[in-house]
Design a protein around this motif. Structure first.
Motif, PDB file in Angstrom:
ATOM      1  N   ARG A 120       0.830  -1.195   0.000  1.00 50.09           N
ATOM      2  CA  ARG A 120       0.000   0.000   0.000  1.00 50.09           C
ATOM      3  C   ARG A 120       0.865   1.246   0.000  1.00 50.09           C
ATOM      4  N   ILE A 121       0.430   2.249  -0.727  1.00 55.98           N
ATOM      5  CA  ILE A 121       1.129   3.539  -0.739  1.00 55.98           C
ATOM      6  C   ILE A 121       1.179   4.064   0.695  1.00 55.98           C
ATOM      7  N   PRO A 122       2.344   4.425   1.216  1.00 55.39           N
ATOM      8  CA  PRO A 122       2.455   4.713   2.655  1.00 55.39           C
ATOM      9  C   PRO A 122       1.662   5.915   3.137  1.00 55.39           C
ATOM     10  N   PHE A 123       1.365   6.851   2.252  1.00 52.39           N
ATOM     11  CA  PHE A 123       0.586   8.018   2.678  1.00 52.39           C
ATOM     12  C   PHE A 123      -0.867   7.928   2.239  1.00 52.39           C
ATOM     13  N   ALA A 124      -1.293   6.789   1.684  1.00 53.36           N
ATOM     14  CA  ALA A 124      -2.692   6.639   1.275  1.00 53.36           C
ATOM     15  C   ALA A 124      -3.595   6.745   2.504  1.00 53.36           C
ATOM     16  N   ARG A 125      -4.725   7.398   2.321  1.00 51.14           N
ATOM     17  CA  ARG A 125      -5.624   7.624   3.452  1.00 51.14           C
ATOM     18  C   ARG A 125      -6.331   6.331   3.833  1.00 51.14           C
ATOM     19  N   ALA A 126      -6.390   6.026   5.096  1.00 51.59           N
ATOM     20  CA  ALA A 126      -7.058   4.813   5.562  1.00 51.59           C
ATOM     21  C   ALA A 126      -8.554   4.884   5.237  1.00 51.59           C
TER      22      ALA A 126
ATOM     23  N   ALA B   6     -18.428  11.504  -7.707  1.00 49.40           N
ATOM     24  CA  ALA B   6     -17.540  10.524  -7.077  1.00 49.40           C
ATOM     25  C   ALA B   6     -16.470  11.179  -6.217  1.00 49.40           C
ATOM     26  N   ALA B   7     -16.401  12.500  -6.225  1.00 52.35           N
ATOM     27  CA  ALA B   7     -15.333  13.236  -5.536  1.00 52.35           C
ATOM     28  C   ALA B   7     -13.966  12.772  -6.011  1.00 52.35           C
ATOM     29  N   PHE B   8     -13.878  12.432  -7.298  1.00 57.24           N
ATOM     30  CA  PHE B   8     -12.611  11.939  -7.815  1.00 57.24           C
ATOM     31  C   PHE B   8     -12.671  11.825  -9.325  1.00 57.24           C
ATOM     32  N   ALA B   9     -11.506  11.980  -9.944  1.00 62.20           N
ATOM     33  CA  ALA B   9     -11.303  11.619 -11.347  1.00 62.20           C
ATOM     34  C   ALA B   9     -10.036  10.784 -11.378  1.00 62.20           C
ATOM     35  N   ASN B  10     -10.138   9.551 -11.862  1.00 61.25           N
ATOM     36  CA  ASN B  10      -8.981   8.662 -11.768  1.00 61.25           C
ATOM     37  C   ASN B  10      -7.947   8.964 -12.845  1.00 61.25           C
ATOM     38  N   ASP B  11      -6.854   8.221 -12.829  1.00 63.15           N
ATOM     39  CA  ASP B  11      -5.732   8.546 -13.700  1.00 63.15           C
ATOM     40  C   ASP B  11      -6.083   8.396 -15.174  1.00 63.15           C
ATOM     41  N   TYR B  12      -6.907   7.413 -15.505  1.00 63.48           N
ATOM     42  CA  TYR B  12      -7.342   7.263 -16.897  1.00 63.48           C
ATOM     43  C   TYR B  12      -8.045   8.534 -17.365  1.00 63.48           C
ATOM     44  N   LEU B  13      -8.938   9.048 -16.543  1.00 65.25           N
ATOM     45  CA  LEU B  13      -9.654  10.282 -16.877  1.00 65.25           C
ATOM     46  C   LEU B  13      -8.696  11.453 -17.023  1.00 65.25           C
TER      47      LEU B  13
ATOM     48  N   HIS C  92     -12.222   3.669  -7.573  1.00 66.89           N
ATOM     49  CA  HIS C  92     -12.343   2.604  -6.578  1.00 66.89           C
ATOM     50  C   HIS C  92     -13.643   2.717  -5.784  1.00 66.89           C
ATOM     51  N   GLY C  93     -13.959   3.919  -5.322  1.00 70.14           N
ATOM     52  CA  GLY C  93     -15.110   4.105  -4.449  1.00 70.14           C
ATOM     53  C   GLY C  93     -16.443   4.203  -5.156  1.00 70.14           C
ATOM     54  N   GLY C  94     -16.444   4.134  -6.485  1.00 73.30           N
ATOM     55  CA  GLY C  94     -17.688   4.270  -7.216  1.00 73.30           C
ATOM     56  C   GLY C  94     -18.241   5.684  -7.133  1.00 73.30           C
ATOM     57  N   TYR C  95     -19.564   5.784  -7.226  1.00 80.15           N
ATOM     58  CA  TYR C  95     -20.235   7.080  -7.323  1.00 80.15           C
ATOM     59  C   TYR C  95     -21.238   7.258  -6.180  1.00 80.15           C
ATOM     60  N   LEU C  96     -21.784   8.430  -6.099  1.00 79.67           N
ATOM     61  CA  LEU C  96     -22.691   8.763  -5.005  1.00 79.67           C
ATOM     62  C   LEU C  96     -23.854   7.790  -4.922  1.00 79.67           C
ATOM     63  N   TRP C  97     -24.372   7.349  -6.073  1.00 81.61           N
ATOM     64  CA  TRP C  97     -25.492   6.400  -6.056  1.00 81.61           C
ATOM     65  C   TRP C  97     -25.051   5.036  -5.527  1.00 81.61           C
ATOM     66  N   ASP C  98     -23.813   4.639  -5.816  1.00 80.72           N
ATOM     67  CA  ASP C  98     -23.311   3.385  -5.259  1.00 80.72           C
ATOM     68  C   ASP C  98     -23.175   3.499  -3.743  1.00 80.72           C
TER      69      ASP C  98
ATOM     70  N   PRO D 277     -20.353   6.930   4.020  1.00 80.10           N
ATOM     71  CA  PRO D 277     -18.900   7.058   4.132  1.00 80.10           C
ATOM     72  C   PRO D 277     -18.348   7.838   2.950  1.00 80.10           C
ATOM     73  N   PRO D 278     -17.144   8.402   3.082  1.00 78.10           N
ATOM     74  CA  PRO D 278     -16.548   9.101   1.938  1.00 78.10           C
ATOM     75  C   PRO D 278     -16.205   8.126   0.828  1.00 78.10           C
ATOM     76  N   MET D 279     -16.145   8.654  -0.412  1.00 78.25           N
ATOM     77  CA  MET D 279     -15.853   7.830  -1.583  1.00 78.25           C
ATOM     78  C   MET D 279     -14.394   7.880  -1.987  1.00 78.25           C
ATOM     79  N   SER D 280     -13.690   8.933  -1.602  1.00 79.89           N
ATOM     80  CA  SER D 280     -12.289   9.085  -2.007  1.00 79.89           C
ATOM     81  C   SER D 280     -11.539   9.859  -0.936  1.00 79.89           C
ATOM     82  N   ALA D 281     -10.235   9.985  -1.124  1.00 81.79           N
ATOM     83  CA  ALA D 281      -9.440  10.783  -0.201  1.00 81.79           C
ATOM     84  C   ALA D 281      -9.833  12.254  -0.250  1.00 81.79           C
TER      85      ALA D 281
END
Length: 764
Positions: free
Chosen positions: A252-258, A463-470, A497-503, A678-682
């Motif tokens: 795991r990335i050492p600074f990734a949020r739990a 999703a509070a996120f845009a992944n690297d592909y995006l 990873h966390g999906g979207y608000l509806w998920d 719960p939150p969807m992303s960091a």
């Protein structure tokens, strides 16, 4: 400190490569912070995607693949002074240095011609090229057995084998969806291919295998015994035993949020017993020690905004990092759509990348860097609040998503707030309801989009996120080098990873109804409303129009109101409703279409009517309405090009001028707290909730919508400014029109044919 004080001032030539001085801590529009570099920093073009050093370490070669014209640049490695550059028709990925020289091969994807090209670094010229079949979209290259090259094709789902001497493709292998990286085994008998659209690495060649690693792998590295795979949506590096093709560790990335994902590991560099991992969304490099017992985290290195590539020169003690979005956000008050060419000040062109040179840190420095990276990440606590809490007075959330406006375009004329009235295009006469909402419920003059354009905007908004592909692919699409808009409606490689608000809502048992978000087709079109999401498929109103500018937002409101009345009659209003009102996007000045002013006024009326309907209902006392734009790309703003409008309507709204900085992730964090999600992303996990924007004492007085003050159905005439250009606009989906062109049309449609847009000038 005001956000304007934290925005770096760039010179008029900022997007040409130049060394810039190190700065102190800079706050990005996302609310995250970056620290300036102590060594040289070069500003380059948009979205650098790869770095490679010459064999002797004296030169650094960079490839950039953003919205501006792609290019390969050659730098003096010690000073980062640009020596020469080569414009390209397309580019992606990292340059591949010759096995026995300093020339490089580069991937040159495009809509009409796709190839790999060999560049003579000494002269910055292409001396040979190999064409690839259409469609292919080359994104990564590797040396293969017998002096051949392996080329990964993102669109073709295939790896091509190229004979560089004969300058032709001689074979290939079918692989999984969206191959993003390719690497040869140490003995040359196998190729490892990271499938960014899935969760696997394909092995092709003498041995065929399929190794499940983690979500959306997009970078590879290997030593004599192990393959290292960056799982971009799992925040880890998968370690594969080369002898058995088995995953033996997920580091795991050492600074990734739990408990929340969002580091986006996207590039790897091996140097001796160290593995460097670029983590785009975390603005940092993770560093591991390699060994027989797997990866051991050593620490981290802070970077600029969204690192994308790493190069290491142990002989000279230097580490090079390419930052995809550079060193700061940008205000764009002088946006001039009339200026054509490389400096139109469009947001996608302003995302100037950078390269940092720094000394290779020792283990102690890496531990200090780890603490620094964690400190720079956004991690606001949620203050105790009688309103913003689970099981509080707010039981229902109505979440409205609109299209593409900056703060100054709409609310720059609001007294007491930080607006620039000279930049207003759709002021109070055109948007009386939005102005009435801010007068009654409060104005937010420090609201920033995490997003840049609609492709990532609808992902950040849901999703509070845009992944690297995006992050990597939307500039290709917006620059018309990649024809596929696969960023919404559950497109496989873009799903975080966390999906979207509806998920999130479905997992928590929160009742949901969706009106128009992440769907296609529609009642007004030839195909029915559809969605690839199982959750949305069950909760979407299929009578609600999708993105179709011929449909009035007031008609969308009418359909929403039909269901709302039925819910109210049964006292069964869903806990969460997502409502898309897209017509403030406009159709420009297309002859026969409603004018831009009319469409924005229609959009304003729909928003006003929705707030009116809820405020006159029994559920008003337990409801909060959040209204935002998916992005702020289509206009100028004197604070930041990512500043936009945001509206909160609720009996519990505190009102007044709210100067606190909030983002799209802040809105989602607030919705999550209210509904017990719960939150969807960091990003939403660390974003500040809007607690201070609420008061414990409700004002239950209803809101009365104001009638439109202009004709919402007035049509553009054939002689309207740039009507012929507008007639050619592809308005089947958001953002298929070049925004500089659209903004030019809108400015003149609103201000008059002879009106002069804000004069073009230096970045601020």
């Amino acid at each position: 400190m005001k956000r304007t004080a934290l925005i770096a001032i760039l010179s008029a030539c900022a997007l040409a490569s130049a060394a810039v001085a190190a700065s102190s801590v800079t706050t990005l529009p996302t609310g995250w912070k970056i620290r300036g570099n102590d060594g040289p920093v070069a500003t380059v073009g948009t979205l650098p995607t790869g770095l490679v050093l010459s064999r002797d370490g004296s030169l650094l070669i960079e490839l950039e693949a953003g919205h501006r014209k792609p290019a390969l640049r050659v730098f003096d490695a010690a000073t980062l002074r640009e020596l020469r550059s080569l414009p390209l028709n397309g580019a992606y990925g990292a340059p591949l240095r010759d096995a026995d020289g300093d020339g490089v091969w580069v991937a040159v994807p495009g809509t009409f011609q796709e190839q790999i090209a060999h560049v003579d670094v000494a002269t910055a010229t292409v001396d040979r090229a190999v064409s690839l079949p259409l469609p292919f979209y080359p994104v990564a290259l590797a040396h293969a057995r017998g002096g051949r090259l392996a080329v990964a094709g993102d669109v073709a789902n295939r790896v091509a084998i190229v004979d560089p001497a004969a300058q032709r493709m001689i074979g290939g292998y079918d692989v999984g969806h969206h191959p993003a990286a390719v690497l040869s085994s140490p003995d040359g008998t196998r190729l490892y291919v990271a499938e960014r659209g899935t969760d696997a690495v394909d092995v092709v060649g003498a041995v065929r295998a399929h190794i499940v690693v983690g979500r959306h792998p997009d970078a590879l590295a290997a030593d004599a015994t192990h393959l290292y795979v960056a799982d971009s949506d799992d925040d880890d590096v998968a370690v594969v035993d080369l002898a058995t093709n088995r995953v033996v560790q997920h580091a795991r990335i050492p600074f990734a949020r739990a408990g929340a994902f969002g580091a986006s590991p996207n590039a790897l560099a091996l140097d001796g017993d160290r593995l460097y991992v670029s983590c785009g969304a975390a603005n940092a490099i993770a560093v591991f020690r390699t060994g027989p017992h797997g990866l051991v985290p050593l620490g981290a290195i802070p970077t600029g905004w969204y690192p994308t590539a790493i190069a290491v020169d142990r002989a000279h003690g230097a580490l090079y990092v390419a930052d995809g979005k550079g060193e700061s956000g940008h205000a764009n008050p002088r946006f001039s759509p009339l200026v054509r060419g490389p400096d139109v000040d469009f947001i996608a062109d302003n995302l100037a990348g950078s390269i940092r040179r720094l000394a290779i840190p020792d283990d102690a420095a890496l531990q200090h860097g780890l603490a620094d990276v964690r400190d720079l990440a956004q991690h606001d606590d949620v203050p105790s609040s009688p309103v913003v809490r689970a099981n509080g007075p707010i039981k229902h959330v109505i979440y409205v998503i609109k299209e593409n406006r900056t703060y100054d375009q709409i609310l720059g004329d609001v007294a007491g707030a930080d607006g620039d009235a000279s930049l207003v295009m759709f002021g109070e006469k055109i948007t009386p309801n939005q102005h009435a909402i801010v007068k009654r419920f409060g104005v937010f003059d420090r609201f920033f989009e995490d997003a840049h354009v609609s492709a990532d905007g609808h992902n950040w908004a849901t999703a509070a996120f845009a992944n690297d592909y995006l992050e990597k692919m939307w500039p290709q699409n917006y620059a018309s080098r990649r024809p596929f808009y696969d960023f919404e409606d559950g497109a496989e490689a873009a799903v975080p990873h966390g999906g979207y608000l509806w998920d999130d809502a479905a997992r928590a048992g929160v009742s949901l109804r969706n009106y128009g978000e992440f769907v296609s087709g529609g009642p007004s079109g030839p195909t029915p409303v559809s969605t690839s999401s199982e959750v949305l498929g069950k909760t979407t109103d299929r009578n609600y129009a999708t993105f179709d500018m011929s449909v009035e937002d007031v008609d969308r409101f009418t359909e929403w109101k039909r269901e709302f009345d039925a819910y109210e009659a049964r006292r069964a209003l869903p806990q969460l409703e997502i409502v898309r009102f897209p017509r403030d996007h406009t159709s420009g000045t297309r002859a026969g279409a409603v004018t831009p002013q009319g469409m924005v006024a229609d959009n304003d009326l729909a928003v006003g009517k929705l707030v009116d309907a809820i405020s006159h209902s029994p559920d008003w006392s337990s409801t909060a309405i959040f209204v935002l734009e998916d992005d702020a790309q289509n206009g100028p703003d004197h604070v930041d090009e990512q500043r936009s409008t945001f509206y909160l309507a609720s009996p519990y709204a505190a009102g007044g001028v709210q100067h606190a900085a909030y983002t799209q992730a802040s809105v989602l964090r607030t919705i999550e707290i209210l509904l017990g999600l719960p939150p969807m992303s960091a990003y939403d996990a660390g974003a500040p909730a809007l607690s201070a924007a609420f008061t414990a004492t409700p004002n239950l007085a209803p809101f009365d919508a104001l009638p439109a003050q202009i004709d919402v159905r007035a049509k553009n005439g054939a002689a309207a400014y740039r009507a012929a250009d507008s007639a050619r606009f592809d308005l089947a989906a958001a953002d298929r029109v070049d925004d500089a062109t659209m903004n030019d049309v809108l400015w003149h449609a609103v201000r008059g044919v002879r009106a002069t847009p804000p004069p073009y000038g230096a970045f601020r």
